[in-house]
Design a protein around this motif. Structure first.
Motif, PDB file in Angstrom:
ATOM      1  N   ASP A 111       0.799  -1.250   0.195  1.00  0.00           N
ATOM      2  CA  ASP A 111       0.056  -0.147   0.051  1.00  0.00           C
ATOM      3  C   ASP A 111       1.053   1.112  -0.273  1.00  0.00           C
ATOM      4  O   ASP A 111       2.210   1.185   0.189  1.00  0.00           O
ATOM      5  N   LEU A 112       0.226   2.292  -0.275  1.00  0.00           N
ATOM      6  CA  LEU A 112       0.973   3.544  -0.366  1.00  0.00           C
ATOM      7  C   LEU A 112       0.378   4.605   0.398  1.00  0.00           C
ATOM      8  O   LEU A 112      -1.075   4.892   0.635  1.00  0.00           O
ATOM      9  N   ALA A 113       0.961   5.506   1.302  1.00  0.00           N
ATOM     10  CA  ALA A 113       0.400   6.456   1.989  1.00  0.00           C
ATOM     11  C   ALA A 113       1.328   7.904   1.706  1.00  0.00           C
ATOM     12  O   ALA A 113       2.461   7.800   1.413  1.00  0.00           O
ATOM     13  N   LEU A 114       0.597   8.990   1.941  1.00  0.00           N
ATOM     14  CA  LEU A 114       1.510  10.140   1.828  1.00  0.00           C
ATOM     15  C   LEU A 114       1.413  10.992   3.156  1.00  0.00           C
ATOM     16  O   LEU A 114       0.373  10.862   4.033  1.00  0.00           O
ATOM     17  N   ALA A 115       2.511  11.590   3.392  1.00  0.00           N
ATOM     18  CA  ALA A 115       2.678  12.224   4.668  1.00  0.00           C
ATOM     19  C   ALA A 115       3.253  13.660   4.436  1.00  0.00           C
ATOM     20  O   ALA A 115       4.176  14.195   3.473  1.00  0.00           O
ATOM     21  N   ARG A 116       2.628  14.731   5.349  1.00  0.00           N
ATOM     22  CA  ARG A 116       3.435  16.110   5.492  1.00  0.00           C
ATOM     23  C   ARG A 116       3.486  16.893   3.997  1.00  0.00           C
ATOM     24  O   ARG A 116       4.235  17.724   4.075  1.00  0.00           O
ATOM     25  N   ALA A 117       2.277  16.847   3.657  1.00  0.00           N
ATOM     26  CA  ALA A 117       2.199  17.642   2.405  1.00  0.00           C
ATOM     27  C   ALA A 117       2.077  19.057   2.540  1.00  0.00           C
ATOM     28  O   ALA A 117       0.992  19.465   3.479  1.00  0.00           O
ATOM     29  N   GLU A 118       2.983  20.105   2.049  1.00  0.00           N
ATOM     30  CA  GLU A 118       2.762  21.415   2.163  1.00  0.00           C
ATOM     31  C   GLU A 118       1.336  21.933   1.606  1.00  0.00           C
ATOM     32  O   GLU A 118       0.586  21.066   0.775  1.00  0.00           O
ATOM     33  N   PRO A 119       0.619  22.947   2.111  1.00  0.00           N
ATOM     34  CA  PRO A 119      -0.593  23.185   1.734  1.00  0.00           C
ATOM     35  C   PRO A 119      -0.870  23.438   0.218  1.00  0.00           C
ATOM     36  O   PRO A 119      -1.916  22.891  -0.177  1.00  0.00           O
ATOM     37  N   GLN A 120      -0.035  24.062  -0.509  1.00  0.00           N
ATOM     38  CA  GLN A 120      -0.207  23.995  -1.899  1.00  0.00           C
ATOM     39  C   GLN A 120      -0.033  22.781  -2.854  1.00  0.00           C
ATOM     40  O   GLN A 120      -0.703  22.575  -3.620  1.00  0.00           O
ATOM     41  N   VAL A 121       0.637  21.879  -2.114  1.00  0.00           N
ATOM     42  CA  VAL A 121       0.497  20.404  -2.630  1.00  0.00           C
ATOM     43  C   VAL A 121      -0.467  19.910  -2.249  1.00  0.00           C
ATOM     44  O   VAL A 121      -1.191  18.926  -3.136  1.00  0.00           O
ATOM     45  N   ALA A 122      -0.960  19.933  -1.004  1.00  0.00           N
ATOM     46  CA  ALA A 122      -2.291  19.223  -0.504  1.00  0.00           C
ATOM     47  C   ALA A 122      -3.378  19.561  -1.164  1.00  0.00           C
ATOM     48  O   ALA A 122      -4.182  18.820  -1.738  1.00  0.00           O
ATOM     49  N   LYS A 123      -3.523  20.691  -1.600  1.00  0.00           N
ATOM     50  CA  LYS A 123      -4.522  21.558  -2.407  1.00  0.00           C
ATOM     51  C   LYS A 123      -4.688  20.755  -3.916  1.00  0.00           C
ATOM     52  O   LYS A 123      -5.842  20.442  -4.085  1.00  0.00           O
ATOM     53  N   VAL A 124      -3.536  20.242  -4.496  1.00  0.00           N
ATOM     54  CA  VAL A 124      -3.374  19.669  -5.840  1.00  0.00           C
ATOM     55  C   VAL A 124      -4.318  18.247  -5.546  1.00  0.00           C
ATOM     56  O   VAL A 124      -5.021  17.923  -6.259  1.00  0.00           O
ATOM     57  N   PHE A 125      -3.856  17.574  -4.428  1.00  0.00           N
ATOM     58  CA  PHE A 125      -4.413  16.380  -4.318  1.00  0.00           C
ATOM     59  C   PHE A 125      -5.977  16.433  -3.958  1.00  0.00           C
ATOM     60  O   PHE A 125      -6.614  15.406  -4.298  1.00  0.00           O
ATOM     61  N   GLU A 126      -6.350  17.302  -3.331  1.00  0.00           N
ATOM     62  CA  GLU A 126      -7.517  17.624  -2.922  1.00  0.00           C
ATOM     63  C   GLU A 126      -8.670  17.964  -4.168  1.00  0.00           C
ATOM     64  O   GLU A 126      -9.608  17.469  -4.194  1.00  0.00           O
ATOM     65  N   ILE A 127      -8.186  18.940  -4.979  1.00  0.00           N
ATOM     66  CA  ILE A 127      -8.857  19.483  -6.177  1.00  0.00           C
ATOM     67  C   ILE A 127      -9.060  18.261  -7.270  1.00  0.00           C
ATOM     68  O   ILE A 127      -9.910  18.088  -7.788  1.00  0.00           O
ATOM     69  N   THR A 128      -7.949  17.352  -7.187  1.00  0.00           N
ATOM     70  CA  THR A 128      -8.154  16.316  -8.203  1.00  0.00           C
ATOM     71  C   THR A 128      -8.663  15.114  -7.578  1.00  0.00           C
ATOM     72  O   THR A 128      -9.045  14.033  -8.368  1.00  0.00           O
ATOM     73  N   ARG A 129      -9.140  15.296  -6.281  1.00  0.00           N
ATOM     74  CA  ARG A 129      -9.595  14.141  -5.617  1.00  0.00           C
ATOM     75  C   ARG A 129      -8.946  12.994  -5.576  1.00  0.00           C
ATOM     76  O   ARG A 129      -9.544  11.977  -4.870  1.00  0.00           O
ATOM     77  N   LEU A 130      -7.559  12.953  -5.351  1.00  0.00           N
ATOM     78  CA  LEU A 130      -6.716  11.805  -5.398  1.00  0.00           C
ATOM     79  C   LEU A 130      -6.687  11.553  -3.717  1.00  0.00           C
ATOM     80  O   LEU A 130      -6.474  10.508  -3.324  1.00  0.00           O
ATOM     81  N   SER A 131      -7.211  12.689  -3.032  1.00  0.00           N
ATOM     82  CA  SER A 131      -6.709  12.514  -1.652  1.00  0.00           C
ATOM     83  C   SER A 131      -7.931  11.652  -1.086  1.00  0.00           C
ATOM     84  O   SER A 131      -8.011  11.115   0.151  1.00  0.00           O
ATOM     85  N   ASP A 132      -8.781  11.243  -1.768  1.00  0.00           N
ATOM     86  CA  ASP A 132     -10.008  10.595  -1.404  1.00  0.00           C
ATOM     87  C   ASP A 132      -9.514   8.919  -1.696  1.00  0.00           C
ATOM     88  O   ASP A 132      -9.925   7.944  -0.961  1.00  0.00           O
ATOM     89  N   ILE A 133      -8.293   8.984  -2.531  1.00  0.00           N
ATOM     90  CA  ILE A 133      -8.038   7.588  -2.698  1.00  0.00           C
ATOM     91  C   ILE A 133      -6.634   7.189  -2.048  1.00  0.00           C
ATOM     92  O   ILE A 133      -6.529   6.232  -1.579  1.00  0.00           O
ATOM     93  N   ILE A 134      -5.840   8.462  -1.682  1.00  0.00           N
ATOM     94  CA  ILE A 134      -4.540   8.176  -1.048  1.00  0.00           C
ATOM     95  C   ILE A 134      -4.699   9.114  -0.059  1.00  0.00           C
ATOM     96  O   ILE A 134      -4.550  10.423  -0.238  1.00  0.00           O
ATOM     97  N   PRO A 135      -4.977   8.828   1.129  1.00  0.00           N
ATOM     98  CA  PRO A 135      -5.016  10.062   2.289  1.00  0.00           C
ATOM     99  C   PRO A 135      -3.782  10.703   2.526  1.00  0.00           C
ATOM    100  O   PRO A 135      -2.803  10.153   2.468  1.00  0.00           O
ATOM    101  N   LEU A 136      -4.035  11.766   2.930  1.00  0.00           N
ATOM    102  CA  LEU A 136      -2.727  12.667   3.491  1.00  0.00           C
ATOM    103  C   LEU A 136      -2.801  12.740   4.985  1.00  0.00           C
ATOM    104  O   LEU A 136      -3.802  12.910   5.457  1.00  0.00           O
ATOM    105  N   HIS A 137      -1.584  12.233   5.401  1.00  0.00           N
ATOM    106  CA  HIS A 137      -1.308  12.424   6.690  1.00  0.00           C
ATOM    107  C   HIS A 137      -0.565  13.642   7.373  1.00  0.00           C
ATOM    108  O   HIS A 137       0.236  13.968   6.715  1.00  0.00           O
TER     109      HIS A 137
END
Length: 118
Positions: A79-105
């Motif tokens: 499995d894969l997880a993401l951690a400590r994304a800066e706000p501008q990077v986290a926003k890209v994951f949220e806009i593309t809805r990839l944060s629904d598939i790969i949670p940001l911690h």
């Protein structure tokens, strides 16, 4: 900008590999990350946390590498997880809805705990 990868075992467990990324994750640098993630999955290190704390820019090529890595590690039983994304990077994951598939911690430790408990 400088781009670097640092690969290490998660503290307290040999089952999780942490890949810390620094710099811009874009068309120029994404192939290096892809190569590292493919190597890890091929070597049986298919449970991975990508630490994005040092990433200040992410484009669609970088997103593609992360999504491709998710498919690759899950096919290998990991499995894969993401951690400590800066706000501008986290926003890209949220806009593309990839944060629904790969949670940001918020921390590497939280990402490791989440990925180990699944």
């Amino acid at each position: 900008m400088h781009f670097a990868l640092d690969v290490s075992a998660a503290p307290g467990t040999d089952a999780v590999t942490i890949v810390a990324v620094t710099g811009e994750l874009d068309m120029a640098s994404a192939p290096r990350l892809r190569q590292e993630l493919v190597s890890l999955a091929s070597a049986g290190r298919a449970t991975i946390v990508i630490d994005l704390a040092g990433v200040d820019f992410l484009d669609s090529t970088g997103l593609g590498v992360v999504l491709g890595a998710l498919k690759r590690v899950r096919a290998a039983g990991g499995d894969l997880a993401l951690a400590r994304a800066e706000p501008q990077v986290a926003k890209v994951f949220e806009i593309t809805r990839l944060s629904d598939i790969i949670p940001l911690h918020d921390s590497v430790e939280a990402a490791v705990a989440a990925i180990v408990s699944d």
